[in-house]
Design a protein around this motif. Structure first.
Motif, PDB file in Angstrom:
ATOM      1  N   ALA A   1       5.828   7.865   7.448  1.00 46.73           N
ATOM      2  CA  ALA A   1       5.268   7.525   6.131  1.00 46.73           C
ATOM      3  C   ALA A   1       5.175   8.783   5.257  1.00 46.73           C
ATOM      4  O   ALA A   1       5.413   8.737   4.044  1.00 46.73           O
ATOM      5  CB  ALA A   1       3.891   6.891   6.297  1.00 46.73           C
TER       6      ALA A   1
ATOM      7  N   SER B   1       3.006   5.574  -2.374  1.00 43.19           N
ATOM      8  CA  SER B   1       3.844   6.760  -2.131  1.00 43.19           C
ATOM      9  C   SER B   1       4.781   6.992  -3.311  1.00 43.19           C
ATOM     10  O   SER B   1       5.045   8.137  -3.669  1.00 43.19           O
ATOM     11  CB  SER B   1       4.575   6.702  -0.796  1.00 43.19           C
TER      12      SER B   1
ATOM     13  N   THR C   1       0.866  -1.184   0.000  1.00 45.61           N
ATOM     14  CA  THR C   1       0.000   0.000   0.000  1.00 45.61           C
ATOM     15  C   THR C   1       0.895   1.223   0.000  1.00 45.61           C
ATOM     16  O   THR C   1       0.978   1.968  -0.975  1.00 45.61           O
ATOM     17  CB  THR C   1      -0.910   0.028   1.250  1.00 45.61           C
ATOM     18  N   ARG C   2       1.612   1.409   1.101  1.00 42.51           N
ATOM     19  CA  ARG C   2       2.431   2.611   1.278  1.00 42.51           C
ATOM     20  C   ARG C   2       3.480   2.779   0.199  1.00 42.51           C
ATOM     21  O   ARG C   2       3.577   3.822  -0.437  1.00 42.51           O
ATOM     22  CB  ARG C   2       3.200   2.523   2.605  1.00 42.51           C
TER      23      ARG C   2
END
Ligand code: NCD
Length: 353
Positions: free
Chosen positions: A286, A56, A51-52
């Motif tokens: 994050a 990102s 996900t991250r």
């Protein structure tokens, strides 16, 4: 700037300082960078869930004015038809300006870099390394502590399969006065190659099992998830999954300026009652990760495409079943010495002849 980012130590400490200062400029004035990668395309090849890291990287490229193609499910690409890593990478590197790759096999990013015309960024290769998470981690420590030297760093949880831990140890070993407190169940201690790396670099560390016994000495506490997906026996995971849970009450003896970090996703290893503690930095971490990835993408795409040199075919002697050389049999033999130990250059494991 380094052509590829496979292992954090591909970046020199001076290059890290340059990326950190660019990251700070981007954070101060993101509007000045909206065209910094205009016309550039990133190919994000994610063979494993994310996900991250994937999002990102995607938002980082979009915020720089570039575009993103790729897949997050190899089942929807030609990989499901049996295409080799070599062919997928060689082809994608004709389309894109940079390849961002996550793969469950250790050493996969190194393997990809041999066949790519454009820079390859390792977004996680099995339980091996995760250098761009380390960019986020070092940025967090430096922003909140002002320096990277003279720190007691506790790494807690799954130190065996936690790739973020392996990259962080390699990175922080370059700064003087750092001591690692490696807190894990015996079954999840750091791999031998990481221990060997620390020994050959005279890095101070201790391996312990109790978090409570050491929490008051730490400047940084880096919690990690037990990496369920790397276990071959479910019962073993179930036995270890709740080995460490950081709660508000366990922080009673911790320093008032402790930095509490976690690469995320969190499962149960940090209880939600810690989230409001001003020392809890994991969501900020994050956020820094995205800005650091902007700095990295801007810098690494300044490299011009370049045809890779032809490689030998086959002959690898690594026996690590998780190494990329076990499935991509055409890969050339690449080996290196770490201290007196002969290691596989893809996955870092010792070569047993
Ligand atoms: C980490 C990873 O993928 O290794 N996540 C991330 O990239 N932020 C940590 C984890 O999955 O536990």
């Amino acid at each position: 700037m380094t052509r590829n980012l496979i292992d954090f130590i591909d970046i020199s400490p001076e290059e890290f300082d340059g990326l950190y200062s660019l990251c700070s400029d981007i954070m101060d004035s993101p509007e000045s960078f909206i065209d910094a990668c205009k016309g550039k395309v990133s190919a994000n090849l994610f063979y494993e869930p994310s996900t991250r890291t994937n999002l990102s990287f995607q938002t980082a490229m979009l915020r720089l004015g570039g575009s993103v193609v790729g897949f997050s499910d190899p089942g929807s690409s030609s990989v499901s038809k049996g295409e080799s890593l070599k062919d997928t990478v060689a082809m994608m590197s004709n389309y894109a300006d940079v390849i961002v790759m996550r793969n469950p096999k250790e050493g996969a990013a190194k393997a990809a870099s041999l066949y790519s015309r454009v820079p390859v960024i390792n977004a996680g290769d099995g339980g091996h390394l995760h250098p761009t998470q380390t960019l986020a981690d070092l940025t967090t420590i430096r922003k909140h502590r002002g320096h990277l030297e003279n720190l007691n760093i506790g790494l807690c949880g799954d130190l065996k399969y936690g790739r973020t831990v392996h990259s962080l140890i390699k990175a922080m070993s370059r700064y003087p006065g750092v001591k690692f407190y490696l807190i894990s169940p015996r079954e999840l201690q750091i791999p031998d190659y990481v221990r060997n790396f620390m020994e050959t670099h005279n890095q101070k560390y201790i391996e312990i099992t109790s978090l409570e016994a050491t929490i008051d000495t730490l400047d940084v506490l880096y919690m990690t998830r037990i990496q369920k997906e790397r276990f071959t026996v479910a019962a073993e995971y179930n036995k270890l999954k709740n080995a460490y849970i950081l709660t508000k009450s366990k922080l009673a003896n911790a320093r008032p300026d402790l930095l509490i970090m976690h690469p995320l996703p969190r499962v149960d290893e940090i209880s939600v009652d810690v989230d409001n503690d001003p020392r809890a930095l994991y969501f900020k971490q994050a956020q820094y990760g995205m800005y650091m990835r902007m700095a990295l993408l801007k810098t690494i795409t300044e490299n011009k495409p370049q045809d890779p040199d032809p490689c030998d075919i086959g002959g690898c002697r690594c026996k690590n079943p998780r190494c990329i050389t076990q499935s991509e049999l055409y890969l050339p033999r690449l080996e290196k010495k770490v201290g007196d130990t002969l290691c596989c250059e893809y996955c870092d494991k010792e070569i047993e002849l």
